[in-house]
Design a protein around this motif. Structure first.
Motif, PDB file in Angstrom:
ATOM      1  N   VAL A 155      35.752  53.354  63.366  1.00  0.00           N
ATOM      2  CA  VAL A 155      37.192  53.063  63.384  1.00  0.00           C
ATOM      3  C   VAL A 155      37.694  52.908  61.949  1.00  0.00           C
ATOM      4  N   LEU A 156      38.826  53.539  61.639  1.00  0.00           N
ATOM      5  CA  LEU A 156      39.470  53.420  60.335  1.00  0.00           C
ATOM      6  C   LEU A 156      40.712  52.550  60.461  1.00  0.00           C
ATOM      7  N   THR A 157      41.116  51.927  59.353  1.00  0.00           N
ATOM      8  CA  THR A 157      42.310  51.073  59.370  1.00  0.00           C
ATOM      9  C   THR A 157      43.178  51.331  58.149  1.00  0.00           C
ATOM     10  N   ARG A 158      44.451  51.037  58.303  1.00  0.00           N
ATOM     11  CA  ARG A 158      45.406  51.032  57.190  1.00  0.00           C
ATOM     12  C   ARG A 158      46.176  49.717  57.236  1.00  0.00           C
ATOM     13  N   PRO A 159      46.291  49.010  56.122  1.00  0.00           N
ATOM     14  CA  PRO A 159      47.146  47.818  56.116  1.00  0.00           C
ATOM     15  C   PRO A 159      48.610  48.234  56.182  1.00  0.00           C
ATOM     16  N   LEU A 160      49.398  47.494  56.925  1.00  0.00           N
ATOM     17  CA  LEU A 160      50.822  47.794  57.065  1.00  0.00           C
ATOM     18  C   LEU A 160      51.695  46.770  56.350  1.00  0.00           C
ATOM     19  N   TYR A 161      51.469  45.482  56.639  1.00  0.00           N
ATOM     20  CA  TYR A 161      52.281  44.461  55.991  1.00  0.00           C
ATOM     21  C   TYR A 161      51.583  43.109  56.043  1.00  0.00           C
ATOM     22  N   ASP A 162      51.963  42.257  55.085  1.00  0.00           N
ATOM     23  CA  ASP A 162      51.548  40.855  55.095  1.00  0.00           C
ATOM     24  C   ASP A 162      52.687  40.039  55.692  1.00  0.00           C
ATOM     25  N   GLU A 163      52.309  38.996  56.424  1.00  0.00           N
ATOM     26  CA  GLU A 163      53.316  38.202  57.134  1.00  0.00           C
ATOM     27  C   GLU A 163      53.003  36.715  57.017  1.00  0.00           C
ATOM     28  N   PRO A 164      53.857  35.946  56.348  1.00  0.00           N
ATOM     29  CA  PRO A 164      53.623  34.503  56.243  1.00  0.00           C
ATOM     30  C   PRO A 164      53.938  33.783  57.546  1.00  0.00           C
ATOM     31  N   PHE A 165      53.349  32.598  57.692  1.00  0.00           N
ATOM     32  CA  PHE A 165      53.617  31.736  58.843  1.00  0.00           C
ATOM     33  C   PHE A 165      54.582  30.630  58.427  1.00  0.00           C
ATOM     34  N   GLN A 290      57.044  51.001  57.426  1.00  0.00           N
ATOM     35  CA  GLN A 290      57.490  50.690  56.071  1.00  0.00           C
ATOM     36  C   GLN A 290      59.007  50.649  55.954  1.00  0.00           C
ATOM     37  N   ALA A 291      59.692  51.230  56.923  1.00  0.00           N
ATOM     38  CA  ALA A 291      61.159  51.223  56.920  1.00  0.00           C
ATOM     39  C   ALA A 291      61.740  50.009  57.637  1.00  0.00           C
ATOM     40  N   LEU A 292      60.889  49.161  58.206  1.00  0.00           N
ATOM     41  CA  LEU A 292      61.375  47.967  58.900  1.00  0.00           C
ATOM     42  C   LEU A 292      62.094  47.027  57.935  1.00  0.00           C
ATOM     43  N   LYS A 293      63.119  46.381  58.418  1.00  0.00           N
ATOM     44  CA  LYS A 293      63.905  45.450  57.602  1.00  0.00           C
ATOM     45  C   LYS A 293      63.834  44.037  58.173  1.00  0.00           C
ATOM     46  N   ILE A 294      62.659  43.636  58.601  1.00  0.00           N
ATOM     47  CA  ILE A 294      62.492  42.303  59.174  1.00  0.00           C
ATOM     48  C   ILE A 294      62.225  41.308  58.057  1.00  0.00           C
ATOM     49  N   PRO A 295      63.033  40.259  57.928  1.00  0.00           N
ATOM     50  CA  PRO A 295      62.879  39.305  56.822  1.00  0.00           C
ATOM     51  C   PRO A 295      61.491  38.675  56.791  1.00  0.00           C
ATOM     52  N   GLY A 296      60.930  38.598  55.585  1.00  0.00           N
ATOM     53  CA  GLY A 296      59.656  37.917  55.399  1.00  0.00           C
ATOM     54  C   GLY A 296      58.452  38.825  55.333  1.00  0.00           C
ATOM     55  N   LEU A 297      58.549  40.041  55.882  1.00  0.00           N
ATOM     56  CA  LEU A 297      57.412  40.949  55.851  1.00  0.00           C
ATOM     57  C   LEU A 297      57.273  41.591  54.474  1.00  0.00           C
ATOM     58  N   THR A 298      56.064  41.668  53.960  1.00  0.00           N
ATOM     59  CA  THR A 298      55.776  42.350  52.692  1.00  0.00           C
ATOM     60  C   THR A 298      55.039  43.634  53.010  1.00  0.00           C
ATOM     61  N   MET A 299      55.724  44.767  52.886  1.00  0.00           N
ATOM     62  CA  MET A 299      55.113  46.046  53.195  1.00  0.00           C
ATOM     63  C   MET A 299      54.077  46.406  52.138  1.00  0.00           C
ATOM     64  N   LEU A 300      52.979  47.024  52.570  1.00  0.00           N
ATOM     65  CA  LEU A 300      51.855  47.295  51.695  1.00  0.00           C
ATOM     66  C   LEU A 300      51.710  48.792  51.435  1.00  0.00           C
ATOM     67  N   ALA A 301      51.139  49.112  50.278  1.00  0.00           N
ATOM     68  CA  ALA A 301      50.870  50.513  49.953  1.00  0.00           C
ATOM     69  C   ALA A 301      49.842  51.046  50.932  1.00  0.00           C
ATOM     70  N   VAL A 302      49.986  52.319  51.264  1.00  0.00           N
ATOM     71  CA  VAL A 302      49.122  52.933  52.262  1.00  0.00           C
ATOM     72  C   VAL A 302      47.787  53.299  51.655  1.00  0.00           C
ATOM     73  N   LYS A 303      46.711  52.762  52.250  1.00  0.00           N
ATOM     74  CA  LYS A 303      45.361  53.190  51.856  1.00  0.00           C
ATOM     75  C   LYS A 303      44.444  52.930  53.037  1.00  0.00           C
ATOM     76  N   GLU A 304      43.492  53.835  53.206  1.00  0.00           N
ATOM     77  CA  GLU A 304      42.568  53.740  54.338  1.00  0.00           C
ATOM     78  C   GLU A 304      41.414  52.815  53.985  1.00  0.00           C
ATOM     79  N   HIS A 305      40.882  52.134  55.026  1.00  0.00           N
ATOM     80  CA  HIS A 305      39.692  51.291  54.890  1.00  0.00           C
ATOM     81  C   HIS A 305      38.536  51.898  55.651  1.00  0.00           C
TER      82      HIS A 305
END
Length: 305
Positions: A155-165, A290-305
């Motif tokens: 299984v491969l993954t890509r990070p999308l965004y960081d989200e604070p609590f 990456q086009a989402l405009k939800i407050p608080g989300l930090t969109m991340l650069a695309v890279k595969e893991h």
């Protein structure tokens, strides 16, 4: 022996009920039962033990069903190979989403994705991470949106965004006027979290270990929305991801309070099987995210893991 017959026995094995299996296969129960009886006659072996209100596999049936599942998966691979030469953005995409993400991301994501891939509707499965991962590995889902890290062979993954609590308390709570709180303070409060099995619960407890003292009381919720309502009723406080706290999800009986550094957070990513034949479809999902405009989300650069 036909692929249709193999699908019938696999579906009956999954459902353990001829009626439900027939519904899933879009045939009548007598037609399905007759087809399986003919297959058993052809093989000269009984695959299912038929008791009143109970269908079980014989030991030989278990082996046959496992092999039938492999055959059907290989046939699906042929379809995927053919799809590589066609439009990767045409046709449904089977997407799994964890329950603490789906309700807060999908309403904004789907219109954005539709603009990029109007011929690619989503078949959405909302579930726990473990169940989504199993469905991904078995080919029942094409990709899943989950919390990272996610280590799984093949299984491969890509990070999308960081989200604070953030902490969420009733407006009558002494904290309601605070600008920020410490995670250490949570240990002195009655904190309501999702049931075990939700990865969000684990992430909160890992980053806010003092909650464990109050968590022994065992007040838990089936969903973030259920928990939100329990907090609004005055039962306790909670911790929620910021996507669940956007303006459209505000509650007049609740106050939301950010944490002091280090702020607890999670990273959400996309996971798919290695060799998945529609990479353009995955790219479309990532671009829409990456086009989402939800407050608080930090969109991340695309890279595969």
């Amino acid at each position: 022996m036909t692929l249709t017959e193999l699908r019938y026995i696999v579906t009956v094995a999954q459902e353990r009920h001829f009626g439900r299996a027939a519904d899933r296969c879009f045939v009548t129960q007598p037609a399905l039962s007759l087809a399986i009886q003919k297959l058993e006659a052809h093989l000269g072996a009984t695959l299912f033990e038929r008791r009143k209100n109970q269908i079980t596999l014989t030991p030989l049936g278990e082996q046959v069903v496992r092999q039938a599942q492999r055959v059907l998966e290989e046939v699906e691979q042929i379809n995927l190979i053919v799809a590589r030469g066609k439009d990767q953005l045409a046709g449904p995409l089977k997407l799994g989403v964890i329950a603490t993400v789906g309700p807060y991301i999908l309403p904004d994501l789907i219109p954005l994705l539709h603009k990029r891939a109007p011929a690619m509707p989503l078949e959405i499965e909302e579930n726990l991470t473990a169940n989504l991962n199993r469905m991904l590995l078995h080919g029942k889902l094409d990709a899943i949106v989950i919390a990272l890290p996610h280590e799984e062979s093949g299984v491969l993954t890509r990070p999308l965004y960081d989200e604070p609590f953030k902490a969420v308390v009733p407006i009558t709570h002494p904290w309601s006027k605070k600008k920020r709180v410490d995670t250490d303070d949570l240990g002195r409060e009655k904190v309501i979290l999702p049931h075990a099995g939700h990865c969000f619960r684990r992430h909160v407890l890992e980053q806010c270990p003092d909650i464990s003292q109050s968590d022994r009381e065992g007040v838990q919720g089936n969903s973030l929305e259920t928990i939100r309502q329990m907090v609004a009723s005055g039962l306790g406080i909670t911790v929620l991801p910021c996507s669940a706290l956007s303006p459209k999800h505000q509650h007049k009986r609740l106050a939301t309070i950010p944490f002091h550094d280090p702020v607890p957070e999670r990273q959400i990513g996309l996971a798919w099987r290695k060799g998945f034949s529609r990479p353009a479809a995955l790219d479309a999902i990532v671009e829409a995210m990456q086009a989402l405009k939800i407050p608080g989300l930090t969109m991340l650069a695309v890279k595969e893991h």
